[in-house]
Motif scaffolding. Structure first.
Motif, mmCIF file in Angstrom:
data_model
loop_
_atom_site.group_PDB
_atom_site.id
_atom_site.type_symbol
_atom_site.label_atom_id
_atom_site.label_comp_id
_atom_site.label_asym_id
_atom_site.label_seq_id
_atom_site.Cartn_x
_atom_site.Cartn_y
_atom_site.Cartn_z
ATOM 1 N N LYS A 135 24.985 -1.665 7.444
ATOM 2 C CA LYS A 135 25.948 -1.288 6.332
ATOM 3 C C LYS A 135 27.291 -0.953 6.869
ATOM 4 N N PHE A 136 28.587 -1.291 6.462
ATOM 5 C CA PHE A 136 29.939 -0.986 7.209
ATOM 6 C C PHE A 136 30.611 -0.406 6.047
ATOM 7 N N LYS A 137 31.625 0.569 6.757
ATOM 8 C CA LYS A 137 32.619 1.127 5.751
ATOM 9 C C LYS A 137 33.796 0.137 5.935
ATOM 10 N N ALA A 138 34.471 0.676 4.732
ATOM 11 C CA ALA A 138 35.923 -0.094 4.869
ATOM 12 C C ALA A 138 36.592 -0.062 6.092
ATOM 13 N N GLY A 139 37.151 -0.986 6.447
ATOM 14 C CA GLY A 139 37.882 -1.018 8.008
ATOM 15 C C GLY A 139 37.035 -1.151 9.282
ATOM 16 N N ASP A 140 35.672 -0.955 8.899
ATOM 17 C CA ASP A 140 34.951 -1.562 10.196
ATOM 18 C C ASP A 140 35.072 -2.629 10.640
ATOM 19 N N PHE A 141 34.934 -2.853 11.827
ATOM 20 C CA PHE A 141 34.950 -4.214 12.520
ATOM 21 C C PHE A 141 33.573 -4.603 12.742
ATOM 22 N N VAL A 142 33.252 -5.696 12.105
ATOM 23 C CA VAL A 142 31.921 -6.147 12.211
ATOM 24 C C VAL A 142 31.530 -7.245 13.485
ATOM 25 N N ILE A 143 32.514 -8.267 13.680
ATOM 26 C CA ILE A 143 32.728 -8.981 14.756
ATOM 27 C C ILE A 143 34.314 -8.897 15.122
ATOM 28 N N LYS A 144 34.357 -9.235 16.795
ATOM 29 C CA LYS A 144 35.727 -9.513 16.935
ATOM 30 C C LYS A 144 35.922 -10.688 17.871
ATOM 31 N N GLN A 145 37.205 -11.432 17.454
ATOM 32 C CA GLN A 145 37.393 -12.638 18.191
ATOM 33 C C GLN A 145 37.238 -12.460 19.913
ATOM 34 N N GLY A 146 36.766 -13.248 20.549
ATOM 35 C CA GLY A 146 36.575 -13.227 21.818
ATOM 36 C C GLY A 146 35.229 -12.442 22.769
ATOM 37 N N ASP A 147 34.515 -11.702 21.461
ATOM 38 C CA ASP A 147 33.266 -10.870 21.929
ATOM 39 C C ASP A 147 32.190 -11.764 22.115
ATOM 40 N N ASP A 148 31.077 -11.605 22.625
ATOM 41 C CA ASP A 148 29.996 -12.387 22.887
ATOM 42 C C ASP A 148 29.196 -11.983 21.670
ATOM 43 N N GLY A 149 28.535 -12.932 21.026
ATOM 44 C CA GLY A 149 27.841 -12.712 19.637
ATOM 45 C C GLY A 149 26.272 -13.014 19.730
ATOM 46 N N ASP A 150 25.449 -12.093 19.566
ATOM 47 C CA ASP A 150 23.883 -12.296 19.470
ATOM 48 C C ASP A 150 23.311 -12.298 17.929
ATOM 49 N N VAL A 151 24.141 -12.011 17.040
ATOM 50 C CA VAL A 151 23.577 -12.018 15.658
ATOM 51 C C VAL A 151 24.487 -12.899 14.665
ATOM 52 N N LEU A 152 24.080 -13.364 13.519
ATOM 53 C CA LEU A 152 24.991 -13.913 12.465
ATOM 54 C C LEU A 152 24.659 -12.955 11.153
ATOM 55 N N TYR A 153 25.458 -12.796 10.286
ATOM 56 C CA TYR A 153 25.500 -12.296 9.134
ATOM 57 C C TYR A 153 25.516 -12.761 7.798
ATOM 58 N N VAL A 154 24.675 -12.344 7.055
ATOM 59 C CA VAL A 154 24.813 -12.973 5.561
ATOM 60 C C VAL A 154 25.225 -11.758 4.673
ATOM 61 N N VAL A 155 26.396 -12.139 4.098
ATOM 62 C CA VAL A 155 26.932 -10.809 3.137
ATOM 63 C C VAL A 155 26.049 -10.778 1.983
ATOM 64 N N ASP A 156 25.594 -9.428 1.882
ATOM 65 C CA ASP A 156 24.796 -9.313 0.410
ATOM 66 C C ASP A 156 25.855 -8.175 -0.348
ATOM 67 N N GLN A 157 26.581 -7.281 0.058
ATOM 68 C CA GLN A 157 27.527 -6.733 -0.939
ATOM 69 C C GLN A 157 28.867 -6.488 -0.473
ATOM 70 N N GLY A 158 30.031 -6.376 -0.978
ATOM 71 C CA GLY A 158 31.252 -6.166 -0.461
ATOM 72 C C GLY A 158 32.031 -7.443 -0.231
ATOM 73 N N GLN A 159 33.261 -7.067 0.326
ATOM 74 C CA GLN A 159 34.186 -8.111 1.026
ATOM 75 C C GLN A 159 34.497 -8.019 2.266
ATOM 76 N N LEU A 160 34.542 -8.957 3.128
ATOM 77 C CA LEU A 160 35.043 -8.767 4.522
ATOM 78 C C LEU A 160 36.107 -9.758 4.729
ATOM 79 N N ASP A 161 37.332 -9.264 5.444
ATOM 80 C CA ASP A 161 38.413 -10.298 5.751
ATOM 81 C C ASP A 161 38.069 -10.894 6.931
ATOM 82 N N CYS A 162 38.587 -12.064 7.098
ATOM 83 C CA CYS A 162 38.478 -12.865 8.438
ATOM 84 C C CYS A 162 39.823 -13.113 9.074
ATOM 85 N N PHE A 163 39.942 -12.972 10.291
ATOM 86 C CA PHE A 163 41.216 -13.054 11.124
ATOM 87 C C PHE A 163 40.944 -14.100 12.094
ATOM 88 N N LYS A 164 42.011 -14.689 12.533
ATOM 89 C CA LYS A 164 41.839 -15.416 13.882
ATOM 90 C C LYS A 164 43.319 -15.639 14.672
#
Length: 325
Positions: A99-128
């Protein structure tokens, strides 16, 4: 006039060049210099000390409601379209609710990644950030049923973009281990098969490689018999096609007579202007043998990437060329 589009593979392209497309060179150098345990950006290697057969499926306890929601979202996410029922069951068991609150970062560009996500509810912005020192650009808004974060798992590279919760959101995460053993092979094969096609489509030249990979996930397959009409002159167009097998001709009906005006073979594509213009088809496309095509509709394109005219505007001369057609 109908123009023939030919797609050909380049003998000079290599796996390294493909991977470097996914990261700018500076990022690649930094990844190799600073991450000694992850010095390659190719797929995971299995050997004496990393045996694929040693995989033990992960199982996270969850409610029946959560299982039902995961099944629904996975049926909408292109990433999982190639899995059979047994594989889907393993993936569902391994998923965790986040669960994430509005404004929370789920992932950040350049970080290591160990999981992928499937959106169930809400909206998330993608920046690059496309070039160091430039401001980040907003690419799209992720909606329920879409997935993100898989590129870091597919190619063992840092995160390609930043995802930030636009509203309160619930996502289901899938760990690297389960992804590598269950999802990765099917997803990678599909992407490798179609990404080369997409890179040769002039209309999509200004897409980021990550955007093209997302489109590769969304491509669907359809079969036609000899003499079937794939598209008909005058009908509304919202889909474009690549010929994977067989031959087609383009015909135009004038004064009640249907005449052949062009021919298409394996590797050719047609109907791409449907992504930017919702105009009636200018000609028929008729199968001359058993034909297999892969196709993408404009609604799926917009859901994944956004309006194609915004991509074209990255190169204004190309944009002006297409809007004048």
């Amino acid at each position: 006039m109908i123009q023939k589009k030919v797609l050909s593979s380049s003998d000079e392209s290599s796996e390294d060049e493909h991977v470097e497309d996914l990261m700018d060179k500076q990022k690649l150098v930094q990844a190799k210099a600073n991450k000694p345990t992850r010095t390659s950006v190719s797929a995971e290697v299995y050997g004496q000390f990393n045996k694929k057969g040693q995989f033990q499926p992960k199982k996270v306890n969850k409610s029946e409601d959560a299982i039902k929601r995961i099944k629904q979202r996975m049926s909408q996410a292109f990433m999982f379209s190639a899995l059979d029922e047994h594989e889907l069951a393993i993936v569902i068991d391994a998923m965790e609710e986040k669960k994430f609150k509005a404004g929370d970062f789920v992932i950040k560009q350049g970080d290591d990644g160990d999981v992928l996500y499937v959106v169930d509810q809400g909206q998330l912005d993608c920046f690059k950030v496309f070039k160091k020192g430039e401001p980040e650009k907003h690419l799209k808004v992720y909606q329920p049923g879409e997935s993100f974060g898989e590129l870091a798992l597919l190619y063992n590279v840092p995160r390609a973009a930043t995802i930030k919760a636009k509203t309160e959101a619930i996502c289901f995460s899938l760990d690297r281990e389960t992804f590598n053993h269950i999802v990765k092979d099917a997803a990678a094969k599909k992407r490798e098969k179609y990404e080369e096609f997409l890179s040769k489509v002039e209309l999509l030249k200004d897409m980021d490689p990550y955007e093209r990979l997302q489109i590769a996930d969304a491509l669907k397959v359809q079969k036609f018999n000899k003499s079937d009409y794939i598209i008909r002159q005058g009908e509304q167009g919202n889909t474009f096609y690549f010929i994977q097998k067989g031959d087609c001709i383009a015909t135009k009906t004038e004064n009640g007579t249907e005449k052949e005006v062009y021919s298409y073979k394996v590797g050719d594509y047609f109907g791409e202007l449907a992504l930017i213009k919702h105009e009636p088809r200018a000609a028929n496309i008729v199968a001359q043998s058993e034909v297999i095509v892969v196709y993408l509709d404009s609604d799926s394109f917009r859901r994944l990437i956004g309006p194609v005219d915004e991509i074209l505007k990255r190169n204004m001369s190309r944009y002006e060329k297409y809007v004048k057609k």
